[in-house]
Design an enzyme around this catalytic site. Structure first.
Site, short mmCIF file in Angstrom:
data_model
loop_
_atom_site.label_atom_id
_atom_site.label_comp_id
_atom_site.label_asym_id
_atom_site.label_seq_id
_atom_site.Cartn_x
_atom_site.Cartn_y
_atom_site.Cartn_z
N HIS A 75 -2.84 -1.29 -3.18
CA HIS A 75 -3.83 -0.24 -2.96
C HIS A 75 -3.60 1.00 -3.95
O HIS A 75 -2.78 1.82 -3.75
CB HIS A 75 -3.85 0.20 -1.59
CG HIS A 75 -4.13 -0.77 -0.64
ND1 HIS A 75 -4.02 -0.56 0.85
CD2 HIS A 75 -4.61 -2.06 -0.74
CE1 HIS A 75 -4.28 -1.76 1.46
NE2 HIS A 75 -4.77 -2.73 0.46
N MET A 83 -0.06 1.35 5.10
CA MET A 83 -0.68 1.90 6.39
C MET A 83 -1.96 0.87 6.73
O MET A 83 -2.45 0.12 5.67
CB MET A 83 -1.45 3.30 5.96
CG MET A 83 -1.84 4.01 7.30
SD MET A 83 -2.55 5.71 6.59
CE MET A 83 -1.10 6.25 5.76
N SER A 96 0.74 -1.10 0.02
CA SER A 96 0.10 -0.19 -0.05
C SER A 96 1.11 1.25 -0.01
O SER A 96 1.65 1.46 -0.98
CB SER A 96 -0.81 -0.23 1.33
OG SER A 96 -1.86 1.28 1.20
N THR A 97 0.59 2.09 1.00
CA THR A 97 1.49 3.42 0.97
C THR A 97 2.91 3.39 0.82
O THR A 97 3.61 2.44 1.51
CB THR A 97 1.21 4.02 2.42
OG1 THR A 97 -0.23 4.02 2.59
CG2 THR A 97 1.72 5.50 2.34
N ASP A 156 -4.19 -4.48 6.32
CA ASP A 156 -4.97 -5.13 5.43
C ASP A 156 -4.06 -6.35 4.89
O ASP A 156 -2.56 -6.06 4.81
CB ASP A 156 -5.26 -4.31 4.01
CG ASP A 156 -5.97 -5.01 2.93
OD1 ASP A 156 -6.54 -5.93 3.38
OD2 ASP A 156 -5.28 -5.02 1.84
#
Length: 371
Positions: free
Chosen positions: A218, A311, A191-192, A314
């Site tokens: 993401h 972050m 993700s991030t 998940d």
């Protein structure tokens, strides 16, 4: 107090971003800038913790501003980008140049959700300020690796760690599969801060990798196509945006389309790629949980999971299933993560077989799938 500099040529955007950020008492917008030159000047004059940076601006655009900033005054930067293909390409390039994260301009769709996500990202990036300054300044004084103006900052200290965090030397590439049969499926959750890390890993993997790779990053739907094309252009093997029903092919990587989920299903006796909208109520689309859970259930011991920077948590539920079914899991270490959330969740749950710096993950993947 987190001090933010907003850089955007739109008066409306500068006002809106200021308003949304300052609903949080821990965030203060110390100034705004209309173009890149003004941004560089104000960043040098004021105490700034995080910069939000537009891509398209007069005088000096966002990419050139970012390159100059990382050479002279490295700070956490969040790109605020349009949801167009050209905006996606520029944003992905910005993350190579040193931006830590991005957020798409979706004010007209859901202002409250945009504001909440922006505040979360600003708080997460502010915690990286001292690390970013140390990395780039050390890099500039030693001259090791790539120029800060051309891409990836040097990552944190390399090394192999046990799942309990004790460091070990790595005289040769770490591998996990000795005596346990082939590992011919690699599933990556990220993700991030993920795009540069995923690119680094795929660039370092060999053309004849005896495994198929599935990636759940993401990312908005308009970004995943350009992301796959970018990865394909720098990798030794083919990378494509996944399509429902794709076959598992060794030496091929599939990126999940934004807004959908990627996983596995059986077509008769054979596994294939599944791309769909269920579960529709998932917090993230794609969600790493679906990818790791279906891979674990269908491929079991043949699966190697990789949990990268991101972050939140998940993927933790899917990772539990993957490990229960005999799969193995690599987690990125804290030092090289932009946000140590998703890897931390699996590490804290004692699900990670290896904890590795981003620089060491490709070698571990290669050694593991080759057995």
């Amino acid at each position: 107090m987190i001090r933010v500099l907003i850089v955007d040529d739109s008066t409306f955007m500068r006002h809106s971003l200021t308003e949304m950020l300052e609903t949080d008492p821990e965030i203060k917008v110390v100034d705004t800038a209309r173009d890149g030159r003004e941004a560089l000047s104000k960043a040098a004059e004021k105490e700034v913790d995080v910069i939000t940076l537009d891509v398209e601006m007069p005088k000096l655009n966002g990419l050139d501003t970012l390159k100059e900033l990382m050479k002279t005054n490295p700070l956490p930067v969040i790109m605020v980008s349009s949801l167009t293909e050209s905006g996606a390409e520029s944003t992905l390039k910005a993350m190579e140049y040193g931006a830590q994260d991005f957020i798409p301009k979706t004010l007209s769709n859901d202002r409250d959700a945009f504001g909440l996500e922006l505040r979360k990202k600003v708080k997460a990036m502010a915690r990286r300020k001292s690390i970013i300054k140390l990395k780039y300044r050390h890099h500039l004084t030693t001259g090791v690796g790539k120029s800060a103006g051309t891409g990836t900052a040097p990552s944190g200290a390399s090394g192999l760690h046990s799942s309990f965090g004790a460091s070990k030397p790595t005289p040769r590439p770490a591998r996990l599969s000795a005596g346990m049969g082939p590992r011919d499926l690699v599933v990556i959750g990220v993700s991030t801060g993920g795009p540069p890390v995923v690119q680094k890993i795929l660039q370092a993997l060999p053309e004849d990798l005896p495994a198929c790779i599935l990636i759940a990053q993401h990312m908005p739907a308009t970004f995943t196509g350009p992301f796959a094309k970018r990865l394909n252009s720098v990798s030794k093997f083919e990378v494509t945006e996944a399509v429902n029903g794709d076959k598992l092919i060794n030496g091929h990587a599939y990126v999940c389309p934004g807004g959908k989920h990627i996983g596995l299903r059986l077509r008769g006796p054979l596994p294939e790629v599944s791309v769909g909208e269920e579960p529709k109520d998932a917090l993230y689309k794609p969600t790493v949980n679906v990818l790791m859970e279906t891979a674990g259930k269908i491929m079991g011991r043949r699966t190697l999971g990789v949990m990268l920077t991101g972050m939140g948590s998940d993927g933790i539920d899917g990772a539990k299933v993957l490990r229960e079914k005999g799969g193995l899991l690599i987690a990125q270490n804290e030092a090289s993560c932009v946000v140590y959330g998703m890897p931390k969740a699996v590490i804290d749950a004692n699900l990670a077989n290896l904890i590795l710096d981003a620089d060491d993950i490709a070698a571990a993947i290669t050694a593991t799938v080759r057995g």
